[in-house]
Design a protein around this motif. Structure first.
Motif, PDB file in Angstrom:
ATOM      1  N   TYR A   1       0.727  -1.251  -0.080  1.00  0.00           N
ATOM      2  CA  TYR A   1       0.003  -0.044  -0.166  1.00  0.00           C
ATOM      3  C   TYR A   1       0.869   1.090  -0.076  1.00  0.00           C
ATOM      4  N   GLY A   2       1.730   1.321   1.173  1.00  0.00           N
ATOM      5  CA  GLY A   2       2.663   2.556   0.965  1.00  0.00           C
ATOM      6  C   GLY A   2       3.373   2.868  -0.461  1.00  0.00           C
ATOM      7  N   LYS A   3       3.947   1.889  -0.847  1.00  0.00           N
ATOM      8  CA  LYS A   3       4.685   1.808  -2.109  1.00  0.00           C
ATOM      9  C   LYS A   3       3.734   2.379  -3.157  1.00  0.00           C
ATOM     10  N   LEU A   4       2.465   1.787  -3.449  1.00  0.00           N
ATOM     11  CA  LEU A   4       1.718   2.055  -4.332  1.00  0.00           C
ATOM     12  C   LEU A   4       1.104   3.463  -4.145  1.00  0.00           C
ATOM     13  N   MET A   5       1.045   4.067  -2.969  1.00  0.00           N
ATOM     14  CA  MET A   5       0.566   5.393  -2.805  1.00  0.00           C
ATOM     15  C   MET A   5       1.712   6.286  -3.059  1.00  0.00           C
ATOM     16  N   MET A   6       2.973   5.772  -2.758  1.00  0.00           N
ATOM     17  CA  MET A   6       3.891   6.756  -3.214  1.00  0.00           C
ATOM     18  C   MET A   6       3.936   7.085  -4.704  1.00  0.00           C
ATOM     19  N   GLN A   7       3.953   5.681  -5.431  1.00  0.00           N
ATOM     20  CA  GLN A   7       4.072   5.698  -6.845  1.00  0.00           C
ATOM     21  C   GLN A   7       3.027   6.827  -7.652  1.00  0.00           C
ATOM     22  N   LEU A   8       1.882   6.702  -6.771  1.00  0.00           N
ATOM     23  CA  LEU A   8       0.665   7.679  -7.416  1.00  0.00           C
ATOM     24  C   LEU A   8       1.007   9.294  -7.147  1.00  0.00           C
ATOM     25  N   ALA A   9       1.678   9.158  -6.049  1.00  0.00           N
ATOM     26  CA  ALA A   9       1.936  10.667  -5.412  1.00  0.00           C
ATOM     27  C   ALA A   9       2.885  11.074  -6.252  1.00  0.00           C
ATOM     28  N   LYS A  10       3.772  10.439  -6.799  1.00  0.00           N
ATOM     29  CA  LYS A  10       5.099  10.961  -7.691  1.00  0.00           C
ATOM     30  C   LYS A  10       5.013  11.225  -8.970  1.00  0.00           C
ATOM     31  N   THR A  11       3.754  10.244  -9.504  1.00  0.00           N
ATOM     32  CA  THR A  11       3.415  10.543 -11.091  1.00  0.00           C
ATOM     33  C   THR A  11       3.086  12.081 -11.501  1.00  0.00           C
ATOM     34  N   ASP A  12       3.603  12.529 -12.489  1.00  0.00           N
ATOM     35  CA  ASP A  12       3.471  13.906 -12.705  1.00  0.00           C
ATOM     36  C   ASP A  12       1.768  14.156 -13.326  1.00  0.00           C
ATOM     37  N   VAL A  13       1.511  13.105 -14.196  1.00  0.00           N
ATOM     38  CA  VAL A  13       0.134  13.410 -14.674  1.00  0.00           C
ATOM     39  C   VAL A  13      -0.638  11.711 -14.279  1.00  0.00           C
ATOM     40  N   LEU A  14      -1.611  11.868 -13.671  1.00  0.00           N
ATOM     41  CA  LEU A  14      -2.414  10.629 -13.416  1.00  0.00           C
ATOM     42  C   LEU A  14      -3.736  10.705 -14.138  1.00  0.00           C
ATOM     43  N   LEU A  15      -3.955   9.858 -14.987  1.00  0.00           N
ATOM     44  CA  LEU A  15      -5.172   9.731 -15.783  1.00  0.00           C
ATOM     45  C   LEU A  15      -6.172   8.654 -15.199  1.00  0.00           C
ATOM     46  N   LEU A  16      -7.082   9.172 -14.695  1.00  0.00           N
ATOM     47  CA  LEU A  16      -8.347   8.445 -14.028  1.00  0.00           C
ATOM     48  C   LEU A  16      -9.245   8.278 -15.055  1.00  0.00           C
ATOM     49  N   ASP A  17      -9.671   7.262 -15.650  1.00  0.00           N
ATOM     50  CA  ASP A  17     -10.589   6.991 -16.986  1.00  0.00           C
ATOM     51  C   ASP A  17     -11.890   6.401 -16.106  1.00  0.00           C
ATOM     52  N   ASP A  18     -13.033   6.819 -16.564  1.00  0.00           N
ATOM     53  CA  ASP A  18     -14.255   5.978 -16.231  1.00  0.00           C
ATOM     54  C   ASP A  18     -14.641   6.361 -14.941  1.00  0.00           C
ATOM     55  N   TRP A  19     -14.682   7.522 -14.234  1.00  0.00           N
ATOM     56  CA  TRP A  19     -14.822   8.091 -13.055  1.00  0.00           C
ATOM     57  C   TRP A  19     -16.471   7.637 -12.805  1.00  0.00           C
ATOM     58  N   GLY A  20     -17.042   7.270 -11.525  1.00  0.00           N
ATOM     59  CA  GLY A  20     -18.260   7.307 -11.232  1.00  0.00           C
ATOM     60  C   GLY A  20     -19.309   6.349 -11.856  1.00  0.00           C
TER      61      GLY A  20
END
Length: 251
Positions: free
Chosen positions: A151-170
């Motif tokens: 969990y900690g490693k994944l959250m760190m990866q997401l936090a450091k990514t310059d652009v996070l593309l989240l598709d199909d929200w909601g």
């Protein structure tokens, strides 16, 4: 006489662009008419160009974009209310530099994911790290990470990514755990990184789709208030393409 060993030494130093440019220069009869500084400049320019190309290719592989969309292929003629001025401004990358977000909404088939991938591709070309994730898959990955210690490693990866593309929200109501994980993700990224979100739901309906009013306020405060919105309308572009294909076959 020194060109062959020089070429080999460039290869050993992993200066592959310079090595290739040197070999090409040797095949040009009039190359000796150029001054030493000019020839050296051409070698260095080739090395820089090839390194940039390799780095961009590497960023695109890691981004795992759903579609191979590029800015040059954006169809501005399609009847979907795409704000061309805003989209071209987004292509400059200033929103990434200023840690802002992009929200793309509209009915199915109008090209939300394609446009989002084009923006993400452009960010890769501008030297930014990018990661594409469908929102349902994101929550699956985070749930698994809770259980296996990543969990900690994944959250760190997401936090450091310059652009996070989240598709199909909601697409579905969030669980309490998913809401809290989402808040952690956006809290880490707010003011430091940029996020692209695509959704069939209008932004006005996102609060209700999250479920918990308090967490919804906190999540959307970090996502929406510093975001550019592209609100698309119209019929599915897939229908139009299918009708064209059927017409061509019948002819």
């Amino acid at each position: 006489m020194l060109n062959h060993p020089t070429h080999d030494q460039l290869q050993q130093l992993r200066l592959f662009g310079m090595a290739r440019a040197l070999a090409e220069q040797q095949a040009i009869p009039d190359i000796t008419h150029l001054a030493f500084e000019e020839r050296l400049g051409l070698l260095v320019e080739r090395e820089v160009t090839e390194r940039d190309s390799r780095l961009t290719s590497s960023r695109l592989r890691r981004a795992k974009l759903k579609q191979a969309a590029v800015a040059e292929d954006v169809d501005y003629r399609a009847a979907r209310s795409l704000d061309r001025t805003l989209f071209n401004r987004l292509l400059t990358g200033s929103w990434v530099a200023e840690h802002q977000n992009v929200l793309i909404t509209g009915p199915t088939g109008v090209g939300k994911t394609w446009l989002a991938c084009a923006l993400a591709n452009q960010a890769c070309r501008q030297g930014k790290s990018v990661l594409y994730l469908r929102v349902p898959r994101l929550f699956e990955d985070v749930a698994i990470a809770h259980g296996d210690g990543r969990y900690g490693k994944l959250m760190m990866q997401l936090a450091k990514t310059d652009v996070l593309l989240l598709d199909d929200w909601g697409l579905a109501l969030l669980t309490d755990s998913a809401r809290r994980d989402l808040l952690e993700i956006f809290d880490d990224r707010h003011g430091h990184r940029s996020t692209i979100v695509t959704s069939q739901l209008p932004v006005a309906n996102w609060h209700e789709s999250i479920g918990d009013p308090t967490l919804a306020d906190a999540i959307l405060d970090r996502l929406v208030h510093n975001a550019h919105q592209l609100i698309l309308t119209g019929e599915s572009m897939r229908k139009h393409k299918n009708s064209l294909t059927q017409k061509q076959v019948s002819e």
